[in-house]
Design an enzyme around this catalytic site. Structure first.
Site, PDB file in Angstrom:
ATOM      1  N   CYS A  80       0.960  -1.424   0.193  1.00  0.00           N
ATOM      2  CA  CYS A  80       0.168   0.075  -0.054  1.00  0.00           C
ATOM      3  C   CYS A  80       0.911   1.234  -0.019  1.00  0.00           C
ATOM      4  CB  CYS A  80      -1.076  -0.072   1.197  1.00  0.00           C
ATOM      5  SG  CYS A  80      -2.252   1.235   1.071  1.00  0.00           S
ATOM      6  N   TYR A  81       0.878   2.042   1.141  1.00  0.00           N
ATOM      7  CA  TYR A  81       1.885   3.234   1.103  1.00  0.00           C
ATOM      8  C   TYR A  81       3.121   2.787   0.814  1.00  0.00           C
ATOM      9  CZ  TYR A  81       3.785   7.718   3.114  1.00  0.00           C
ATOM     10  OH  TYR A  81       4.466   8.675   2.900  1.00  0.00           O
ATOM     11  N   HIS A 167      -3.456  -5.045   0.334  1.00  0.00           N
ATOM     12  CA  HIS A 167      -2.902  -5.634   1.995  1.00  0.00           C
ATOM     13  C   HIS A 167      -2.870  -7.111   2.244  1.00  0.00           C
ATOM     14  CE1 HIS A 167      -2.619  -1.620   3.935  1.00  0.00           C
ATOM     15  NE2 HIS A 167      -3.859  -1.347   2.899  1.00  0.00           N
ATOM     16  N   GLU A 169      -1.352  -8.517   4.389  1.00  0.00           N
ATOM     17  CA  GLU A 169      -1.383  -9.006   5.783  1.00  0.00           C
ATOM     18  C   GLU A 169      -2.869  -9.253   6.463  1.00  0.00           C
ATOM     19  OE1 GLU A 169      -0.768  -6.129   4.273  1.00  0.00           O
ATOM     20  OE2 GLU A 169      -1.080  -4.411   5.890  1.00  0.00           O
ATOM     21  N   ASP A 225       1.930 -12.303  31.849  1.00  0.00           N
ATOM     22  CA  ASP A 225       3.379 -11.981  31.587  1.00  0.00           C
ATOM     23  C   ASP A 225       4.268 -12.156  32.673  1.00  0.00           C
ATOM     24  OD1 ASP A 225       2.157 -11.034  28.947  1.00  0.00           O
ATOM     25  OD2 ASP A 225       1.998  -9.007  29.877  1.00  0.00           O
TER      26      ASP A 225
END
Ligand code: XMP
Length: 523
Positions: A80-81, A167, A169, A225
């Site tokens: 894209c960009y 895209h 992704e 975490d």
């Protein structure tokens, strides 16, 4: 280890790409788009991906990149960009398309393409653009087009430069994963070296090498975490680790016992259970303001933690469950990499005079789902690995108004019913779809206790008791959320169980507010 660096041209775009690359077992890191080429080269990537971004390449403040990245001699893929900036930098032309494309679009292959290899001649991709490439740079060929976008993808195989207007992704690009695989394994020749099982030995070695014979302290919160850091350090350094579990009495029913069980029976570490429940009750007495509650709870946590820390001899390191998004989102990388990261985290902790530790943050390159996979591989139970997001101030911000032992008891019991029933509901959905946290399942669910009483009738008697609010939301990141469309029978069962099993409650209501305008929590 071989790695891909994603240059991020717009907040958050890079994270999704890095996630997809890692899903294919190739290590990927994110750097700001304007990182100088020399710095990129020093990081020794084997490939670069240029992300999409919300700007127009011709906007006055359009994010740019160092043109010298194209001389590094490594394969580059732009989306894209990323395609537009590649075209513009290398002498092509980017223009406004008559009509933008947003959503699904059909591309048609127009020439041979390494990137599209093995995918159909005509296929559906995900577009989101106004500008697009009008003329490709010299040496490039157009590889696919749509009805309104002549350069849906382009490549210069000789220089190993590839780009798409769409895209890959995004899941809606049907063959996006195949395209990414073509780039990573076909063009770049990567090996699949990023997998949680392989990584544990490496992480264990790293912790051992750093810590040597010294001692490490870790604040266990019961969350994912810090538990994974605990499990990892336990494997690496065993009794050189002291886990400090500050029990503020605001965790959910049975959670403190579960944390203690795991870190005393399953892992051989030095475990300190700080029973601070009474001190918290006292400090919170009569406090109604949510922000004040948060402040008291946070400040007292460190008081309790440092009291223990100062009693221990020879602790050199403080282990923390910092994960990769914490680092990307705090912008630490932009201001100079690791060193500034450590400083910014230090700044968040109110160290008492004269106390200092070096930090170890073994998860600082991992995304949340990778942390979960590590936790499972290290043997942590599912109830810790798949624990829902839970606020640091705990149940205190789910009790509206002041916190008392009586209200805490009611909330813990009601919340246990909500979780039990919705855990079972989610398990049924998981068995049907094979997906955890799918858009059809419930993402976060709990009970809230408001500061009111109302009239009811139980048996033949009038009651004047508390209501319980059920909050259950669908979300992926808690930035936005919608109330879960739970089946009536599930809601009904929760309601009847709560009023039957939890003394002091005579009414159950369901919060049907999305975020925005509501927040997930009530305080
Ligand atoms: P809100 O209520 O802002 O919550 O829509 C978004 C997500 O963040 C969690 N949350 C917190 N987590 N400390 C935390 O560690 C907090 O003070 C806190 N407040 C909200 C919340 O559970 C939800 O997942």
């Amino acid at each position: 280890m071989q790695k891909v660096i994603v240059l991020d041209f717009g907040a958050q775009y890079g994270q999704l790409i890095a996630r997809r690359v890692r899903d294919l077992h190739v290590y990927s890191e994110i750097l700001p788009c304007d990182t100088p080429a020399a710095e990129i080269q020093a990081a020794k990537p084997s490939a670069l991906i240029l992300s999409g971004g919300p700007a127009s390449v011709y906007a006055p403040d359009a994010p740019g990149l160092d043109p010298a990245v194209f001389d590094l001699g490594i394969p580059i893929l732009g989306f894209c960009y990323g395609q537009q900036i590649m075209a513009k930098t290398l002498g092509g032309v980017v223009g406004h398309t008559e009509v933008g494309e947003y959503g699904p679009a059909d591309i048609v292959r127009v020439s041979k393409s390494e990137l599209l290899d093995g995918t159909p001649e005509k296929q559906t991709v995900w577009m989101s653009h106004r500008d697009s490439v009008a003329k490709v740079p010299s040496g490039f060929s157009i590889t696919s087009s749509t009805a309104v976008c002549p350069v849906a993808s382009m490549e210069c195989a000789e220089r190993k430069l590839y780009a798409t207007q769409f895209h890959p992704e995004v899941r809606h690009t049907t063959y996006g994963t195949q395209m990414l695989s073509n780039f990573l394994f076909g063009v770049c020749g990567f090996e699949q070296s990023w997998s949680m099982d392989n990584l544990i030995d490496q992480l264990v070695d790293d912790v051992r090498a750093k810590v040597g014979e010294d001692r490490v302290i870790l604040g266990l919160s019961g969350g994912v975490d810090s538990s994974v850091v605990g499990a990892l350090c336990a494997r690496a350094i065993g009794k050189q680790l002291t886990c400090v579990f500050v029990n503020h009495g605001l965790l959910r029913k049975d959670e403190p016992e579960q944390v203690e069980e795991v870190f005393t029976k399953q892992f051989d570490v030095d475990f300190v259970h700080v029973h601070a429940e009474d001190r918290y009750v006292e400090l919170l007495e009569g406090v109604k303001d949510p922000e004040q509650k948060r402040k008291i709870i946070g400040t007292q946590f460190w008081e309790e933690f440092f009291t223990v820390a100062q009693q221990l001899d020879g602790v050199k390191y403080l282990a923390q469950g910092t994960i990769y998004p914490d680092i990307i989102e705090s912008g630490a990388r932009k201001t100079g990499g690791k060193a500034s990261t450590i400083k910014s985290h230090h700044n968040l902790i109110p160290f008492p005079e004269g106390v200092s530790f070096d930090l170890i943050e073994p998860l600082d390159h991992f995304f949340k789902d990778e942390v979960r996979a590590l936790g499972t591989a290290l043997g942590l139970p599912d109830h810790i690995v798949w624990r829902q997001p839970f606020p640091g101030p705990g149940l205190a911000i789910r009790i509206i108004g002041d916190v008392t032992p009586e209200k805490l008891e009611i909330l813990k019991n009601a919340d246990a019913v909500v979780r039990e029933e919705l855990d079972a509901y989610n398990t049924r959905l998981f068995e049907q779809t094979g997906l955890r946290n799918s858009e059809h399942s419930c993402w976060q669910y709990f009970a809230v206790l408001p500061d009111i009483k109302s009239v009811g009738v139980m048996g033949d008697e009038r009651t004047y008791q508390r209501p319980v609010i059920i909050r259950a939301v669908e979300s992926t990141d808690a930035m936005t959320a919608d109330w879960a469309k739970l089946p009536y029978d599930v809601l009904g069962k929760i309601s009847s169980r709560i009023v039957a099993e939890v003394p002091g409650v005579n009414r159950v209501v369901y919060d049907i507010t999305p975020k925005p305008p509501g927040t997930v929590e009530w305080e």
